[in-house]
Motif scaffolding. Structure first.
Motif, short mmCIF file in Angstrom:
data_model
loop_
_atom_site.label_atom_id
_atom_site.label_comp_id
_atom_site.label_asym_id
_atom_site.label_seq_id
_atom_site.Cartn_x
_atom_site.Cartn_y
_atom_site.Cartn_z
N UNK A 1 -19.75 -6.03 25.35
CA UNK A 1 -20.47 -6.63 25.96
C UNK A 1 -22.02 -6.27 25.89
N UNK B 1 -24.06 -8.78 24.06
CA UNK B 1 -24.59 -9.85 24.58
C UNK B 1 -25.20 -10.06 25.82
N UNK B 2 -24.52 -8.91 26.41
CA UNK B 2 -25.11 -9.25 27.70
C UNK B 2 -26.67 -8.15 28.36
N UNK B 3 -26.78 -8.09 26.92
CA UNK B 3 -27.39 -6.21 27.54
C UNK B 3 -29.18 -7.83 26.90
N UNK C 1 -30.73 -10.30 28.58
CA UNK C 1 -30.80 -10.93 29.22
C UNK C 1 -31.82 -9.02 30.09
N UNK C 2 -31.53 -8.64 29.70
CA UNK C 2 -32.05 -7.49 30.18
C UNK C 2 -33.08 -6.98 29.38
N UNK D 1 -28.43 -14.94 31.58
CA UNK D 1 -27.64 -13.99 32.24
C UNK D 1 -25.89 -14.43 32.98
#
Lengths: 114, 226
Positions: free
Chosen positions: A3, A5-7, A9-10, A43
């Protein structure tokens, strides 16, 4: 940790918000808002990513080939269009603020009436 | 609020956002996995309707009603920019020829490059719009290329020429007509991907030209009344 890579955009979103909060120039703030919004593109595209898949365009590949999720790509297109219109509108407002109040520093724009 | 106080509030909010975002990301399916339930349902439909570019198929066939809303947002925002940037009572607008924004101020090489690139760029825009159902591209992307192409004339230093080749009323009418045509297409004939691409390309091109024209006027022509 798949998970991770999802950070990204955050992080982009937080950087954009930091830019808006510390901004001393309305044009800079509008650009920071675009940066914050580009987090949603990253995202959406990372949600739709699939390993060893190609672009969802079947003009030169077989329909049985694995492709990435086309739905989030279409939503990213919508997102970009809306983002561009918001930027244009905010820049138009900035032009009027600069003309009427003689400044584009948000800290000097206290009251509604001069 | 002082800059320092603002940063403290931001630190609290940012930390909260970061924590919630990380928790949400941990609940997502793994990056690059094979589970795309919505995407996999759109693919057979796009292939069955003979639209090789699945994204065009989603935008103008399967989700055409949503694109209608997106299109009207675009038109409303172009309209609002035109209204916000109108010439108000305490201002006057100079004619385009009154200033020395003429062709004399730039190098010949730059002017020649601009004039040579103009037809090539227009051609690329038309190709992106017309080929949108088959290959990457479509009305939105091609429309932006078409709308910005004619501003090469301004970049090559000739504002009066730009003002001559883009009569504002024509583009206002084009924008309104294209938006009306898109409403009819999206409500009655969703799936006509080529026609919808063309109409969207026209509308986006007109919106880009109108918005940029208003910004140019503000920067170059509008003065405080003396």
């Amino acid at each position: 940790m798949s998970q991770l890579p999802y950070l990204v955009p955050g992080w982009i979103l937080l950087v954009g918000i930091y830019g808006i909060v510390t901004s001393r120039n309305l044009v800079h703030a509008v650009v920071c808002l675009s940066v914050a919004q580009s987090a949603t593109y990253v995202l959406l595209l990372s949600v739709g990513y699939q390993r060893k898949a190609t672009a969802p365009v079947f003009s030169d590949i077989k329909p049985t080939r694995n492709v990435v999720d086309p739905l989030v790509q279409a939503m990213t297109l919508t997102d970009i269009v809306v983002g561009a219109t918001v930027t244009a509108l905010l820049l138009a407002l900035t032009v009027q603020v600069a003309k009427r109040r003689g400044t584009v520093d948000p800290d000097e724009l206290r009251s509604l009436e001069p | 609020m002082s800059p320092r106080g603002r940063l403290i509030v931001l630190a609290f909010g940012g930390t909260g956002l970061a924590v919630l975002f990380i928790l949400a990301a941990l609940g997502l399916p793994g990056f690059g996995g094979t589970s795309h339930p919505y995407g996999q349902r759109t693919l057979p439909n796009a292939v069955a309707r003979h639209t090789p570019n699945v994204i065009s198929s989603i935008n103008f066939d399967q989700r055409a009603f949503d694109t209608l809303g997106e299109e009207l947002i675009l038109m409303a925002s172009a309209l609002a920019a035109v209204v916000i940037l109108r010439t108000v009572r305490a201002e006057q607008e100079d004619a385009a020829g009154e200033h020395s924004y003429g062709p004399a101020q730039v190098y010949d090489a730059l002017r020649l490059t601009g004039y040579l690139l103009l037809p090539v760029t227009l051609m690329t825009g038309v190709y992106i719009v017309a080929h949108g159902y088959l290959s990457p591209g479509g009305g939105f992307q091609g429309g932006v290329i078409l709308g910005s192409a004619i501003h090469l004339i301004y970049l090559s230093g000739d504002y009066p020429a730009l003002a001559r080749i883009r009569p504002i009323p024509v583009f206002e009418a084009g924008e309104a007509l294209a938006a009306g045509a898109f409403v009819i297409l999206a409500l009655g004939f969703a799936g006509q991907v080529t026609a919808m691409n063309a109409v969207v390309g026209l509308e986006v091109g007109c919106a880009v030209v109108l918005t940029l024209a208003k910004f140019f006027e503000q920067a170059l022509l509008v003065r405080k009344q003396t």
